[in-house]
Design an enzyme around this catalytic site. Sequence first.
Site, mmCIF file in Angstrom:
data_model
loop_
_atom_site.group_PDB
_atom_site.id
_atom_site.type_symbol
_atom_site.label_atom_id
_atom_site.label_comp_id
_atom_site.label_asym_id
_atom_site.label_seq_id
_atom_site.Cartn_x
_atom_site.Cartn_y
_atom_site.Cartn_z
ATOM 1 N N HIS A 7 -37.826 46.749 8.420
ATOM 2 C CA HIS A 7 -36.497 46.444 7.866
ATOM 3 C C HIS A 7 -36.457 46.602 6.339
ATOM 4 C CE1 HIS A 7 -37.925 42.672 6.109
ATOM 5 N NE2 HIS A 7 -38.639 42.527 7.222
ATOM 6 N N GLU A 81 -40.624 39.281 13.967
ATOM 7 C CA GLU A 81 -41.792 39.079 13.130
ATOM 8 C C GLU A 81 -42.668 37.961 13.709
ATOM 9 O OE1 GLU A 81 -44.102 40.036 11.471
ATOM 10 O OE2 GLU A 81 -43.371 40.301 9.416
#
Length: 201
Positions: A7, A81
């Site tokens: 990202h 994550e």
Amino acid sequence: MLYLVRHGQTDWNKNGLVQGQTDISLNSTGVEQAQALAKRFQKENIDVIYASDLKRAYGTAEEIAKVKNMRVSEGLRELRERSFGELEGAEIPLLQEKFPNLGTDWKEDLPLNIESLGNMQKRMVKELTNIMTHHQGEDVLVVSHGAAINVFIHYVTSGENGTGKMVLANTAVSTFTFENKKWAIGTLNDASHWIKEAKSS
């Protein structure tokens, strides 16, 4: 082909804070990075786009989807994550001081509700394999997170790269093929789209 992308930048990235699964949005630089990434993929064939369901990954994927006149197929919890449990929001240097080997320690039993590297790797490998099996013969783009992508790279390269060996840049692209139920690696950690954009601005 699998395009696996980290990202764009968030304020927590910029300020050196542990994000984990805390849901932080892209900052203005992160949006610019995602837009530069989208330009990169403008002429590439992409059949489907997936992302982690966290805002920073999903928002990055949406910028690519806009340019491709597509939609993000799904935001998936399994692509999140690593969870850093009670340490999320802490300063990274403090985390490194308290747990100097946390990024390379493959023990399963970790304190403070921190997810083990092994568990994160299992969920990433399973989900990415499921996606590519479902989309055989197609080019797939997935936006995820630094530590999560690194454990996958570690798996594909049998520990020669990835976790403990590489820091992934924001919006860096790594590529893989999946044929006959086997993964092979292409390029790693390519953020040339943003370097070019930053130099020209």
